[in-house]
Design an enzyme around this catalytic site. Structure first.
Site, short mmCIF file in Angstrom:
data_model
loop_
_atom_site.label_atom_id
_atom_site.label_comp_id
_atom_site.label_asym_id
_atom_site.label_seq_id
_atom_site.Cartn_x
_atom_site.Cartn_y
_atom_site.Cartn_z
N GLY A 65 -13.23 12.60 81.37
CA GLY A 65 -13.00 12.06 82.63
C GLY A 65 -13.64 12.80 83.88
N SER A 75 -16.67 11.84 78.53
CA SER A 75 -17.54 11.03 79.26
C SER A 75 -18.88 10.80 78.63
CB SER A 75 -18.39 12.20 80.31
OG SER A 75 -17.13 12.64 81.31
N GLU A 90 -5.24 15.17 77.29
CA GLU A 90 -3.95 14.78 78.11
C GLU A 90 -2.70 14.95 77.88
OE1 GLU A 90 -6.09 11.11 79.36
OE2 GLU A 90 -7.75 12.28 79.91
N LYS A 93 -6.36 4.83 77.55
CA LYS A 93 -5.61 5.51 78.31
C LYS A 93 -4.54 4.58 79.11
CE LYS A 93 -9.19 8.81 78.70
NZ LYS A 93 -9.54 10.21 79.47
N ASN A 143 -10.70 4.71 73.90
CA ASN A 143 -9.22 5.04 74.60
C ASN A 143 -9.15 4.53 75.97
OD1 ASN A 143 -7.04 6.50 75.01
ND2 ASN A 143 -8.21 8.60 75.12
N GLU A 189 -12.96 16.95 71.68
CA GLU A 189 -12.75 16.63 72.99
C GLU A 189 -12.55 17.82 73.90
OE1 GLU A 189 -12.10 12.16 72.93
OE2 GLU A 189 -10.51 13.42 73.96
N HIS A 243 -4.34 14.10 72.03
CA HIS A 243 -5.22 14.03 73.12
C HIS A 243 -4.92 15.17 73.91
CE1 HIS A 243 -7.63 12.69 76.31
NE2 HIS A 243 -8.25 11.93 75.48
#
Ligand code: PGA
Length: 246
Positions: free
Chosen positions: A168, A208, A92, A6, A4, A162, A90
């Site tokens: 991150g 991560s 985010e 991003k 991914n 996730e 996701h």
């Protein structure tokens, strides 16, 4: 093994990535490889992987086929680039753009409608985990976002666990913690879709993942693959993750 990217890389950087990456994963036949790139990079990515086993995905879509939705991109538009997958929900997107489980469901249906394989993300925040609510949160997300699918639709999705606190941040869930969450998700899926479908659905771990922890994560039978953010941006590092068995 999914990457991914991003909001990183231009089309020129996308081409440079694949030039370096393709020779490194030529021998990898033990897994599917998908790179989820920003919308403007999709044509360059699709062109770069032509004739290889590698697939390309987007990172979001709108649930309508077309319409007055400034700035949005639809499933048919993504599909027309040659991309085959799309990440949905996701953390985010949920966190910074207000995506709800209801939107995740609508987007999942839209992706299926456009013949894209949805990679549907679920995961708890740190405060949920610390207050013992992990299972409740995961079950709620699964119930509202995934359980409403029909069996034939469910058969086409990939789930990504996730945990928000691991994305991150450099904090990876231990393989045991990740596997436990995967068991919770699979149990929910079993309750809704039955033993066989739940055993077959692929559940990826994301948060991560790095070349030095992928092996121990993948050693957990519950973990079917990984969704990699930061470490998928560098060709050598993502190739090491893909090639983890060797
Ligand atoms: P990370 O991101 O690997 O950089 O933690 C994972 C993800 O967001 O999919």
């Amino acid at each position: 093994m999914a990457g991914n990217w991003k909001m990183y890389k231009t089309p020129a950087e996308t081409r440079a990535f694949f030039e370096a990456f393709l020779p490194l994963v030529q021998a990898a036949s033990h897994c599917e490889i998908v790179i989820c790139a920003p919308f403007p990079d999709l044509p360059a990515a699709v062109e770069s992987v032509r004739g290889t086993r590698i697939q390309v995905g987007a990172q979001d879509l709108h649930w309508a086929r077309e319409g007055a939705f400034t700035g949005e991109v639809s499933g048919p538009m993504i599909q027309a680039t040659g991309a085959t997958h799309v990440i949905i929900g996701h953390s985010e997107r949920r966190e910074y753009f207000g995506e709800t489980d209801e939107m995740v469901l609508k987007k999942t249906l839209a992706a299926l409608d456009a013949s894209l394989a949805p990679v549907v993300c679920v995961g708890e925040r740190l405060e949920h985990r610390e207050s013992g609510q992990t299972e409740t949160i995961l079950c709620g997300q699964c119930q509202k976002g995934i359980a409403c699918l029909e069996a034939r639709q469910f058969a086409k999705i990939v789930i990504a666990y996730e945990p928000v606190w691991a994305i991150g941040t450099g904090k990876t869930a231990t393989p045991e913690v990740a596997a436990e969450a995967h068991r919770v998700i699979r149990k929910q899926m079993r309750a809704h879709f039955g033993e066989e479908a739940a055993a077959e659905v692929r559940i990826l771990y994301g948060g991560s993942v790095k070349p030095d922890n992928v092996k121990s994560l993948m050693a957990q039978p519950e973990i079917d693959g990984v969704l990699v953010g930061g470490a998928s941006l560098d060709a050598a590092s993502f190739a090491k993750i893909v090639n983890f068995p060797s």
